[in-house]
Design a protein around this motif. Sequence first.
Motif, mmCIF file in Angstrom:
data_model
loop_
_atom_site.group_PDB
_atom_site.id
_atom_site.type_symbol
_atom_site.label_atom_id
_atom_site.label_comp_id
_atom_site.label_asym_id
_atom_site.label_seq_id
_atom_site.Cartn_x
_atom_site.Cartn_y
_atom_site.Cartn_z
ATOM 1 N N GLU A 45 0.811 -1.251 0.025
ATOM 2 C CA GLU A 45 0.047 -0.130 -0.122
ATOM 3 C C GLU A 45 0.771 1.365 -0.100
ATOM 4 O O GLU A 45 0.274 2.233 0.045
ATOM 5 N N THR A 59 1.024 6.528 -1.774
ATOM 6 C CA THR A 59 0.357 5.526 -1.038
ATOM 7 C C THR A 59 -1.230 5.795 -1.528
ATOM 8 O O THR A 59 -1.526 6.300 -2.318
ATOM 9 N N ARG A 60 -2.029 5.012 -0.612
ATOM 10 C CA ARG A 60 -3.419 5.406 -0.880
ATOM 11 C C ARG A 60 -4.064 6.694 0.077
ATOM 12 O O ARG A 60 -3.179 7.169 0.939
ATOM 13 N N GLU A 61 -5.158 7.270 -0.683
ATOM 14 C CA GLU A 61 -5.466 8.458 -0.108
ATOM 15 C C GLU A 61 -5.961 8.592 1.293
ATOM 16 O O GLU A 61 -5.642 9.404 2.086
ATOM 17 N N TYR A 63 -4.499 6.954 3.747
ATOM 18 C CA TYR A 63 -3.259 7.388 4.807
ATOM 19 C C TYR A 63 -2.811 8.582 4.833
ATOM 20 O O TYR A 63 -1.900 9.170 5.744
ATOM 21 N N ALA A 78 -1.090 10.555 -2.813
ATOM 22 C CA ALA A 78 -1.711 9.656 -3.309
ATOM 23 C C ALA A 78 -1.921 9.114 -4.716
ATOM 24 O O ALA A 78 -1.853 10.022 -5.726
ATOM 25 N N GLU A 80 -2.530 5.371 -7.252
ATOM 26 C CA GLU A 80 -2.733 4.078 -7.454
ATOM 27 C C GLU A 80 -1.809 3.279 -8.259
ATOM 28 O O GLU A 80 -1.705 2.210 -7.965
ATOM 29 N N ARG A 82 1.642 3.381 -8.022
ATOM 30 C CA ARG A 82 2.679 3.705 -7.173
ATOM 31 C C ARG A 82 4.067 3.451 -7.705
ATOM 32 O O ARG A 82 4.882 4.264 -7.589
#
Length: 351
Positions: A45, A59-61, A63, A78, A80, A82
């Motif tokens: 992630e 990372t994912r939003e 976080y 953020a 997807e 990465r």
Amino acid sequence: MNKKQIPQKITLLRKLMKKNGLDGFLVTDNLDQFYLGGFYFYPHEAVFLVTSKDIFCWTRELYLTDVAVRAPFMTVSADEDRLNAAVKQAKKCGLKKVGFDAAKEGYAAGRLLAKNGFVECPSLISQLREVKDESEVKIIRDACRIAYNAYEYVKPLIKTGMTELDVAAELEKYMRTHGATTTSFYTIVGFGEDCANPHHVTGLRKLKAEDCILMDFGCVYNGYCSDITRSWWHGKKEPAEYKKIWQLVDKARKAGIKAVKPGMATREVDNTARNIIKAGGYGAYFTHGTGHGMGMENHETPYNNQESDAVLVEGNIVTVEPGIYLPGKYGVRLEDTVAVSKTGAKILTKK
């Protein structure tokens, strides 16, 4: 921590990068990320790109807010996709040689990185993780204390008729209620001939009035693991052979711990314990290495076995866990986690 206060572990990584001629290093393993930044991501992630001046994180939003507060030294975004975001950033920064840990990448990711000029490197962060600083040793000591106290609490509760899973549940409940976030690995509780399987899967077997018990367990506390094994006879009619192998394993455990010190080859730690069991006539029944490194993972380098070329240094934390397993009858393993200090081994699995 303000943006200028870079964690010491990132500084150490940058020194290793420089030593290896790297101006960038990609980090995708979530435990390596926790080690560097002190923030726990779930696996797959986040992606870090460490340069000589910056630390980028994709990372994912979900976080973003938490990472911005707890790890302000990173530039977090953020995304997807990465991995490709990291590749683009490396090109934007003009990085000439960016390394990645090939041992911790999947095939597809490794191909993508190699295609874009990233270079395979040895496990730089794993090397750093082998040597614990004082704060890490203290946390692991606390994790080991929780596990040891769980053993002392549960042992008197064990009664004839309980199942292996009953005992495992009591161990795990105690550790959880005393600060552990989870177990270091699947808790092993074995009765009778189940003790002869070093990695027995805990089940519904019931404890007999005269039976042997083996418990191998540990917990995660503040991100670090503990590991301990204890074996004993339940009842008043302990077989002579069981007593003999228990004493032999205990002698090997004590000798193995005494052998642990800076400058000692891990292979020799294994030899020290193994030769005692061989001399006692049970060498063929000691079927695994004498121990392994401990840290954020329950099994880390260095390993106390015959395949390892490592030499112990101050700050290593390893297990010493000789065993004898007699198929169809019973088995004994005794394990302590120890820290390598200037003066030798310090047992952590105690009160």
